[in-house]
Design an enzyme around this catalytic site. Structure first.
Site, PDB file in Angstrom:
ATOM      1  N   CYS A  76       0.852  -1.192   0.000  1.00 38.00           N
ATOM      2  CA  CYS A  76       0.000   0.000   0.000  1.00 38.00           C
ATOM      3  C   CYS A  76       0.887   1.242   0.000  1.00 38.00           C
ATOM      4  O   CYS A  76       2.109   1.126   0.068  1.00 38.00           O
ATOM      5  CB  CYS A  76      -0.934  -0.003   1.208  1.00 38.00           C
ATOM      6  SG  CYS A  76      -2.251   1.235   1.063  1.00 38.00           S
TER       7      CYS A  76
ATOM      8  N   CYS B 273      -3.912   6.404   0.157  1.00 39.41           N
ATOM      9  CA  CYS B 273      -3.375   5.122  -0.303  1.00 39.41           C
ATOM     10  C   CYS B 273      -3.057   5.103  -1.804  1.00 39.41           C
ATOM     11  O   CYS B 273      -3.246   4.074  -2.468  1.00 39.41           O
ATOM     12  CB  CYS B 273      -4.347   3.999   0.048  1.00 39.41           C
ATOM     13  SG  CYS B 273      -4.663   3.871   1.817  1.00 39.41           S
TER      14      CYS B 273
ATOM     15  N   LYS C 221     -12.389  -4.503   2.730  1.00 37.37           N
ATOM     16  CA  LYS C 221     -11.814  -3.618   3.742  1.00 37.37           C
ATOM     17  C   LYS C 221     -12.743  -2.424   3.900  1.00 37.37           C
ATOM     18  O   LYS C 221     -12.971  -1.672   2.952  1.00 37.37           O
ATOM     19  CB  LYS C 221     -10.423  -3.174   3.316  1.00 37.37           C
ATOM     20  CG  LYS C 221      -9.761  -2.232   4.293  1.00 37.37           C
ATOM     21  CD  LYS C 221      -8.309  -1.979   3.917  1.00 37.37           C
ATOM     22  CE  LYS C 221      -7.670  -0.975   4.852  1.00 37.37           C
ATOM     23  NZ  LYS C 221      -6.282  -0.683   4.465  1.00 37.37           N
TER      24      LYS C 221
ATOM     25  N   ARG D 119     -11.045   7.954   3.821  1.00 36.86           N
ATOM     26  CA  ARG D 119     -10.778   6.962   2.783  1.00 36.86           C
ATOM     27  C   ARG D 119     -12.074   6.413   2.166  1.00 36.86           C
ATOM     28  O   ARG D 119     -12.095   5.322   1.622  1.00 36.86           O
ATOM     29  CB  ARG D 119      -9.960   5.807   3.358  1.00 36.86           C
ATOM     30  CG  ARG D 119      -8.643   6.185   4.006  1.00 36.86           C
ATOM     31  CD  ARG D 119      -7.675   4.995   3.996  1.00 36.86           C
ATOM     32  NE  ARG D 119      -6.630   5.055   4.989  1.00 36.86           N
ATOM     33  CZ  ARG D 119      -5.599   5.907   4.974  1.00 36.86           C
ATOM     34  NH1 ARG D 119      -5.487   6.806   4.020  1.00 36.86           N
ATOM     35  NH2 ARG D 119      -4.681   5.859   5.931  1.00 36.86           N
TER      36      ARG D 119
ATOM     37  N   LYS E 273     -11.671  -7.134   6.854  1.00 35.92           N
ATOM     38  CA  LYS E 273     -11.058  -6.206   7.798  1.00 35.92           C
ATOM     39  C   LYS E 273     -11.969  -5.027   8.051  1.00 35.92           C
ATOM     40  O   LYS E 273     -12.462  -4.453   7.088  1.00 35.92           O
ATOM     41  CB  LYS E 273      -9.741  -5.732   7.190  1.00 35.92           C
ATOM     42  CG  LYS E 273      -9.011  -4.741   8.035  1.00 35.92           C
ATOM     43  CD  LYS E 273      -7.768  -4.315   7.313  1.00 35.92           C
ATOM     44  CE  LYS E 273      -7.081  -3.246   8.118  1.00 35.92           C
ATOM     45  NZ  LYS E 273      -5.968  -2.686   7.405  1.00 35.92           N
TER      46      LYS E 273
ATOM     47  N   SER F 165      -6.205  -2.662  14.909  1.00 37.54           N
ATOM     48  CA  SER F 165      -5.604  -1.935  16.027  1.00 37.54           C
ATOM     49  C   SER F 165      -6.632  -1.422  17.039  1.00 37.54           C
ATOM     50  O   SER F 165      -6.409  -1.505  18.248  1.00 37.54           O
ATOM     51  CB  SER F 165      -4.773  -0.772  15.488  1.00 37.54           C
ATOM     52  OG  SER F 165      -5.561   0.083  14.686  1.00 37.54           O
TER      53      SER F 165
HETATM   54  C1  PBG Z   1      -2.989   0.635   5.176  1.00 39.71           C
HETATM   55  C2  PBG Z   1      -3.477  -0.234   6.244  1.00 39.71           C
HETATM   56  C3  PBG Z   1      -4.254   0.153   7.333  1.00 39.71           C
HETATM   57  C4  PBG Z   1      -4.326  -0.933   8.177  1.00 39.71           C
HETATM   58  C5  PBG Z   1      -3.615  -1.973   7.574  1.00 39.71           C
HETATM   59  N1  PBG Z   1      -3.111  -1.515   6.359  1.00 39.71           N
HETATM   60  C6  PBG Z   1      -4.813   1.459   7.704  1.00 39.71           C
HETATM   61  C7  PBG Z   1      -5.827   2.130   6.896  1.00 39.71           C
HETATM   62  O1  PBG Z   1      -6.366   1.625   5.926  1.00 39.71           O
HETATM   63  O2  PBG Z   1      -6.059   3.276   7.251  1.00 39.71           O
HETATM   64  C8  PBG Z   1      -5.018  -0.955   9.490  1.00 39.71           C
HETATM   65  C9  PBG Z   1      -4.574  -1.969  10.446  1.00 39.71           C
HETATM   66  C10 PBG Z   1      -5.050  -1.790  11.819  1.00 39.71           C
HETATM   67  O3  PBG Z   1      -5.824  -0.883  12.165  1.00 39.71           O
HETATM   68  O4  PBG Z   1      -4.621  -2.600  12.628  1.00 39.71           O
HETATM   69  N2  PBG Z   1      -3.303   0.458   3.938  1.00 39.71           N
END
Ligand code: PBG
Length: 325
Positions: free
Chosen positions: A116, A126, A198, A220, A251, A277
């Site tokens: 990414c 991204c 996602k 996003r 996700k 996270s």
């Molecule tokens: C980035 C990416 C993200 C996460 C994994 N890859 C962040 C986003 O899309 O803002 C999030 C992972 C997490 O929150 O643990 N492309």
């Protein structure tokens, strides 16, 4: 009377009729690698998770291997960011160097590169920005210009020795683009785990602190999915299967267990769940306050992902969970 309680009378019988099990081999452990030296910095909103420079990584890698966790997913935090995220395809970039180092010194670890741009762009989006009168901020991520850079990043990560690539940018056509360019360059044996579904989620907050990847403006929502949508998730997954994905990911995990189940039932590919996270941070915060039993809640959450249908779990809890198993 039928008495389901008969099979719950003690742990022996409960364990015999238990339907789902967690194993250390279910996990992928995400790691944040920062360019520089002597860095081992705990992420404030993710207690127990650190950013490491390459020279500080050994202890962590040995622990992961000792716990029987087979795989890690690498996120890079480069010193230099620019408008297109060009560090992401620098063959001497931080993730490329990390992959080379780990594959050379710890060949048994299965190394996954997150593919990414948000950690590499100065605006935190991204991909490549272009003016757009249709979007509220006046800019949007150009899908097809980003795909061109995605080819470069994919080849660079593959050359460095990544075992598997995991594109997380939610660009249309990203899987087909990567599969084509990998095959053309004799990387036909490198699988792709697609962040197929996602969502545009507030659960990513702590990660963005960890990876310095908060968008400098806007959000996003023009590329990540609307949390209200289910049918669209099936569409996204079907497209990625058609384009050649080897593994499908959902996700975040916890608020989307229904989607994990649907994908498991509608496709014959392995399904991964990303326990993100914010999900981690909430357990840690409540446990620190003494409001929940952190370990028990963690294990309950993780097994619920398996029950929903996940074959693979990406989780910051991986090490703690593996210790308890
Ligand atoms: C980035 C990416 C993200 C996460 C994994 N890859 C962040 C986003 O899309 O803002 C999030 C992972 C997490 O929150 O643990 N492309």
């Amino acid at each position: 009377m039928f008495r389901p309680r008969r099979l719950r009378r003690n742990e022996a019988i409960r364990s015999m009729v238990r339907e789902n099990h967690l194993r250390a081999t279910d996990f992928i452990y995400p790691l944040f690698i920062e360019e520089g030296e002597n860095i081992k910095k705990e992420i404030v909103s993710m207690p127990g998770v650190f950013r490491y420079s390459l020279d500080q990584l050994d202890e962590e890698l040995k622990e992961i291997i000792d716990l029987g966790i087979p795989s890690i997913m690498l996120f890079g935090i480069p010193k230099h960011k620019d408008a297109v995220g060009s560090e992401s395809w620098n063959d001497q970039g931080i993730v490329q160097l990390a992959i080379q180092y780990i594959k050379k010194n710890y060949p048994s670890l299965y190394v996954i590169a997150d593919v990414c741009f948000c950690e590499y762009t100065d605006h935190g989006h991204c991909g490549v920005l272009e003016p757009s009168i249709n979007s509220k901020d006046g800019y949007d991520v150009s899908n097809d210009k980003t795909l061109i850079n995605l080819e470069k990043q994919s080849i660079s990560m593959a050359k460095a020795g990544a075992d598997l690539l995991a594109p997380s940018g939610m660009m249309d056509g990203m899987i087909a683009t990567m599969r084509d360019v990998l095959d053309l360059n004799e990387f036909e044996n490198i699988p792709i785990m697609s962040y197929a579904v996602k969502y545009s989620s507030a659960f990513y907050g702590p990660f963005r602190d960890a990876a310095d990847s908060t968008p400098s403006f806007g959000d996003r929502k023009t590329y990540q999915m609307d949390p209200a949508n289910r049918i669209e998730a099936l569409k996204e997954a079907a497209l990625d299967v058609e384009e050649g994905a080897d593994i499908l990911m959902v996700k975040p995990a916890l608020s989307y267990l229904d989607i994990i189940r649907e994908l498991k039932e509608s496709h014959d590919l392995p399904i991964a769940a990303y326990n993100v996270s914010g999900e981690y941070a909430m357990v840690k915060a409540a446990a620190q306050k003494g409001w929940i039993d952190g370990e028990k809640v963690m294990m309950e959450k993780l097994v619920s992902m398996k029950r929903a249908g996940a074959d693979i779990i990406l989780s910051y809890h991986a090490k703690e969970a593996a210790k308890l198993l």
